[in-house]
Enzyme design. Structure first.
Site, PDB file in Angstrom:
ATOM      1  N   GLU A 121       0.826  -1.197   0.000  1.00 18.94           N
ATOM      2  CA  GLU A 121       0.000   0.000   0.000  1.00 18.94           C
ATOM      3  C   GLU A 121       0.868   1.258   0.000  1.00 18.94           C
ATOM      4  O   GLU A 121       1.910   1.293   0.644  1.00 18.94           O
ATOM      5  CB  GLU A 121      -0.913   0.009   1.233  1.00 18.94           C
ATOM      6  CG  GLU A 121      -1.712  -1.281   1.404  1.00 18.94           C
ATOM      7  CD  GLU A 121      -2.446  -1.377   2.729  1.00 18.94           C
ATOM      8  OE1 GLU A 121      -2.846  -0.310   3.270  1.00 18.94           O
ATOM      9  OE2 GLU A 121      -2.636  -2.501   3.235  1.00 18.94           O
ATOM     10  N   GLU A 165     -10.147   5.531   2.359  1.00 13.40           N
ATOM     11  CA  GLU A 165     -10.526   4.746   3.543  1.00 13.40           C
ATOM     12  C   GLU A 165     -10.531   5.660   4.745  1.00 13.40           C
ATOM     13  O   GLU A 165      -9.658   6.530   4.890  1.00 13.40           O
ATOM     14  CB  GLU A 165      -9.534   3.606   3.756  1.00 13.40           C
ATOM     15  CG  GLU A 165      -9.777   2.767   5.000  1.00 13.40           C
ATOM     16  CD  GLU A 165      -8.711   1.708   5.233  1.00 13.40           C
ATOM     17  OE1 GLU A 165      -8.771   1.043   6.279  1.00 13.40           O
ATOM     18  OE2 GLU A 165      -7.820   1.550   4.372  1.00 13.40           O
TER      19      GLU A 165
END
Length: 444
Positions: free
Chosen positions: A248, A359
């Site tokens: 990520e 997110e």
């Protein structure tokens, strides 16, 4: 912030004051003391101290929940553990740079970064740059100096890398010292069970060897120290259970991790669904940094503004076909470093899904949805200059070639809180707008 030792010292001072109060000359004369037995005197002293201790722990004006449960000995043990961890994280520097946002940037010899504490890397040096994916076009170099610390005009010397110094206060903010620098374990992708909410575009069903996108940078409001808001690329292998592998990278605002609300460039990895492996940035032995101009975890500047200037960063993650390591590029051509292949199980071969998007963590303060924002804090329908975006979405295929994303699917866990809208054009290729304000009349 006061340290644990300062807190312990205040407790001791309070007990001393209380002892003097209960034994002032006006209350107990020395003549009367001589008339009682020594055993009775000891009883009086014990009762007095017990009363003092009770008055401290029971008084709402002098205590908090943590005061009542954390004892000085436990505080000292926690502080020892923190200092032990800091010795592992913060390596000796040859130069130190002070950033305007309060960060301290340490220039650490490249081969002495924490990654090389790993048994499989011990004694080695970083790999040479790999072959770039075919079809890669070098972009404008304007966002290479897009971190606040670099605006000082100083840089780290050759043979070193810039590392954001971790402080005692950083670790004291963490819910657990041993979990410092790690995400909360999630059971499934739609992770509403522990408050993680997403608005993402994704592709699956093929073998993926990398991904690229330009990501709009904003400063969304984060309502609680224990929440965050981020925008990132995920390269994923296997299911969202115990064997999940992820790589990520993106930007995030995390008051718990960094102590402020600046958007910061970050990386993350795990090979077991966030359980015991992986971490943010350089907070464990994992990612190997090779770049001396980019500090992972440092604040990004400039940032986009509503109805004003827009700023984005370009990120590319891809698997080196020769050695199998996963490399990260930031901006026009700056290689940040790589995740060694041995860190992973399934990502040693390839990814099975790629996600792009936002997110947030929703702790449901007061029983209602958080007001923590995603992206710009505005819904996707507001479009350019108002909503946050990902543009020029691309994949790296089996022969190390960048190709446009095809069959992009979009998903918002809670579209009344944060939503997403996709599109395609000749300039931006595949793109989408995403985000939202969180709590609102349609998201109570």
């Amino acid at each position: 912030m006061l340290s644990l030792l300062d807190h312990s010292r205040r407790r001791k001072q309070h007990h001393i004051k209380c002892f003097h109060h209960h034994h002032s000359p006006r209350q107990v004369s020395f003549k009367s003391v001589t008339m009682v037995s020594s055993s009775f005197l000891r009883l009086i002293l014990l009762l007095s101290l017990a009363s003092c201790s009770f008055s401290y722990t029971a008084s709402p004006s002098n205590s908090t929940a943590s005061d009542q449960t954390v004892r000085p000995q436990e505080e000292l043990q926690k502080l020892k553990l923190i200092r032990k961890e800091l010795l592992k994280i913060n390596k000796p520097a040859v130069k130190t740079i002070q950033s305007s946002d309060g960060d301290t940037i340490d220039c650490v010899p490249t081969h002495k970064q924490q990654a090389f504490d790993h048994p499989l890397l011990h004694g080695q040096r970083p790999m040479d740059p790999p072959e770039m994916p075919k079809g890669h076009i070098k972009e404008d170099a304007s966002n290479e100096d897009s971190q606040l610390w670099s605006l000082t005009g100083e840089s780290c010397p050759e043979g070193t890398i810039p590392i954001r110094r971790t402080t005692e206060q950083d670790m004291l903010r963490a819910s657990s010292v041993r979990r410092f620098g790690r995400k909360i374990r999630r059971v499934r992708r739609d992770s509403t069970s522990n408050g993680h909410e997403h608005a993402v575009g994704y592709v699956s069903g093929r073998q993926y060897y990398g991904a690229k996108a330009s990501i709009n940078v904003w400063s969304p409001r984060v309502a609680s120290q224990y929440e965050f808001s981020l925008s990132q690329i995920w390269v994923i292998a296997r299911s969202f259970t115990h064997d999940l592998n992820t790589i990520e990278a993106g930007w995030q605002i995390s008051p718990e991790l960094y102590g402020d609300t600046y958007p910061r460039f970050f990386t993350y990895w795990t090979s077991d669904a966030y359980r015991t492996t992986g971490c943010y940035n350089l907070l464990c032995s994992g990612f190997v940094q090779t770049n001396r101009r980019i500090a992972i975890g440092a604040a990004i500047s400039p940032r986009s503004s509503y109805k004003g200037g827009q700023f984005d960063i370009s990120l590319l993650i891809w698997k080196d076909p020769k050695h199998g390591h996963w490399w990260l590029q930031f901006g026009s051509g700056a290689l940040v470093g790589y995740w060694p292949a041995f860190l992973f199980t399934h990502l040693r071969q390839h990814g099975s899904m790629v996600q792009f998007g936002g997110e947030v963590v929703n702790t449901r303060p007061g029983g209602s949805h958080t007001s923590t924002q995603m992206g710009s804090g505005h819904f996707a329908g507001e479009g350019f200059g108002k909503a946050s975006y990902f543009r020029n979405l691309q994949m790296v295929d089996w022969d190390n070639t960048l190709i446009p994303v095809s069959n992009l699917k979009i998903l918002a866990d809670h579209p009344n809180c944060y939503d997403i809208r996709g599109g395609t054009n000749r300039v931006w290729g595949n793109y989408f707008y995403y985000g939202g304000p969180g709590k609102n009349p349609r998201c109570p």
